[in-house]
Design an enzyme around this catalytic site. Sequence first.
Site, PDB file in Angstrom:
ATOM      1  N   ASP A  73       7.660   0.782 -24.242  1.00  0.00           N
ATOM      2  CA  ASP A  73       8.194  -0.191 -25.196  1.00  0.00           C
ATOM      3  C   ASP A  73       9.353  -0.949 -24.552  1.00  0.00           C
ATOM      4  O   ASP A  73       9.931  -0.506 -23.545  1.00  0.00           O
ATOM      5  CB  ASP A  73       8.647   0.488 -26.492  1.00  0.00           C
ATOM      6  CG  ASP A  73       9.765   1.507 -26.296  1.00  0.00           C
ATOM      7  OD1 ASP A  73       9.743   2.212 -25.272  1.00  0.00           O
ATOM      8  OD2 ASP A  73      10.663   1.591 -27.157  1.00  0.00           O
ATOM      9  N   GLU A 131      11.338   4.427 -27.199  1.00  0.00           N
ATOM     10  CA  GLU A 131      12.582   4.823 -26.543  1.00  0.00           C
ATOM     11  C   GLU A 131      13.692   3.866 -26.936  1.00  0.00           C
ATOM     12  O   GLU A 131      14.814   4.273 -27.185  1.00  0.00           O
ATOM     13  CB  GLU A 131      12.417   4.832 -25.021  1.00  0.00           C
ATOM     14  CG  GLU A 131      13.533   5.572 -24.283  1.00  0.00           C
ATOM     15  CD  GLU A 131      14.750   4.716 -23.982  1.00  0.00           C
ATOM     16  OE1 GLU A 131      15.814   5.264 -23.638  1.00  0.00           O
ATOM     17  OE2 GLU A 131      14.670   3.479 -24.095  1.00  0.00           O
TER      18      GLU A 131
HETATM   19 ZN   LIG Z   1      14.839   2.100 -20.676  1.00  0.00          ZN
END
Ligand SMILES: [Zn+2]
Length: 374
Positions: A73, A131
Site C-alpha cells: 500500500d 501499513e
Molecule cells: Zn513504508
Amino acid sequence: MIDALDLTQALLRADSVTPAHGAVFDIAETALTAQGFRVDRFVTGDMPDGPVENMIAVRGDTGPHLAFAGHLDVVPPGPGWTGSPWSGEIRSGLLYGRGAVDMKGSVAAFIAAAARAPAAGTLSLLLTGDEEGPAIHGTRAIMDRMAERSIRPDLCLVGEPTSAQRLGDTIKIGRRGSVNIWIDVPGRQGHVAYPHLADNPIRPLVAALAELNGLVLDRGNDWFQASNLEVTDLHVGNAATNVIPAHAAARLSIRFNDEQRGDDLVARVRAIVERHAPAATVTGRVSGEAFLTPPGALSTLVGNAITARTGLIPELSTTGGTSDARFLSRLCPVVEFGLVNATMHQVDEAVAVDDLHALTDIYDGVITRAFAAG
Ligand SMILES: [Zn+2]
C-alpha cells in the site's frame, strides 16, 4: 530472471492507496509463483475504502529462514505531481511514482534477489496492504496467520527506506515508541469580574504543562536518544473576553526509547496532571512500544552485504517514526534496510534506477550470507 526495474514499474502502475488489494498483489503473486514460492493471499478486514489484502509467500523448508517484510500500500499521492503518480516513468535516471521508495522498489528488489538465490535455505515474503493506514489488519494479522501455520523465521529484514543521503548509509536496528495523551480539565464557567463564583481550568492546566515540560524522562543510552515529551495542542475555544471558560484541554506526544513503556508514561503524566487538577481526565493511546535488536549477527550480516556493494559502512540508527518492525521484533531479530528516503510521502516520489539495481545486489548478498550463516 526478474528485473527489479521492470517489476517496480509494474507495481507502481497499480494504484494501491491504503487499503491495498487486488492488482498490486496479482503482480507480486505472478512474480513469486514463477520462482517456486507458495503464495497465500488473504483478506483480513474491511476499512471504509475497501478490504485489506495480505500475502505470505514461502519457498523452501530447510536451513536458515530469512523473512522479508514489506507493504504494497502507499499513501495518497496528493496534488502537484509533474506527471501521473501511477505512470512509472523514467526521467534522467529517476523512476517516478507513488511508492517508488516507500516501498514498492524494495519489494521488487527483494523478489529479483530471491530469483538469484541458492536453494540452501528458506525465504519468505510478508507483504501487507495496510501499513500506511491504521495497521490493524496488516502485519499483526500476518503474524497470527504465521503462528497458525507454524511459519517461524530465524531472521527478518524489513525493506523500509532507511537510507538518508546515499543507498547504504543507514540501517535501523530499533525504533522509538510513540504515545499520544489527551488531557481535559473541567472548570466552572463564570464572569471574569466575579472569579470567586467560577473556577478557571486554565490555571491548573498551565501549571501541569509547565511541570511536564520540565520533566527529564531519561537521558538516552548507547542506541537511543533521550525520550521526549512535546505539547502538541492547547485548546480552550473561548470566544468571549469576559468569560472564564468551563473547559481547557491539551494534547501531548511522547517519543520514547527502550527504557520506557507507553502505559507507564501515561500513568506518570496522569499523576502529575491530577496533582494540579484532581478532576482532570487523562487518556493515552500507545501507537507502538520501542524495540531494539542489539547490534550483532544480523546487523553485521546486513552491514557486510552493504559494504561489499557500496563501500559504505552503514550507521546503526533508531531514529524516525514507528514501523511494522515493532511487531515483527517479537518473532526474531529484525533490522530494516532499504532505499533513500528523501522523497518518501512527497510529491514526485522517485528512486534512482541505479539504486534499484544496487539494492537488488545488496539483498542478494544478505540472502547468501544468511543461508551461509546457518
Ligand atoms: Zn513504508
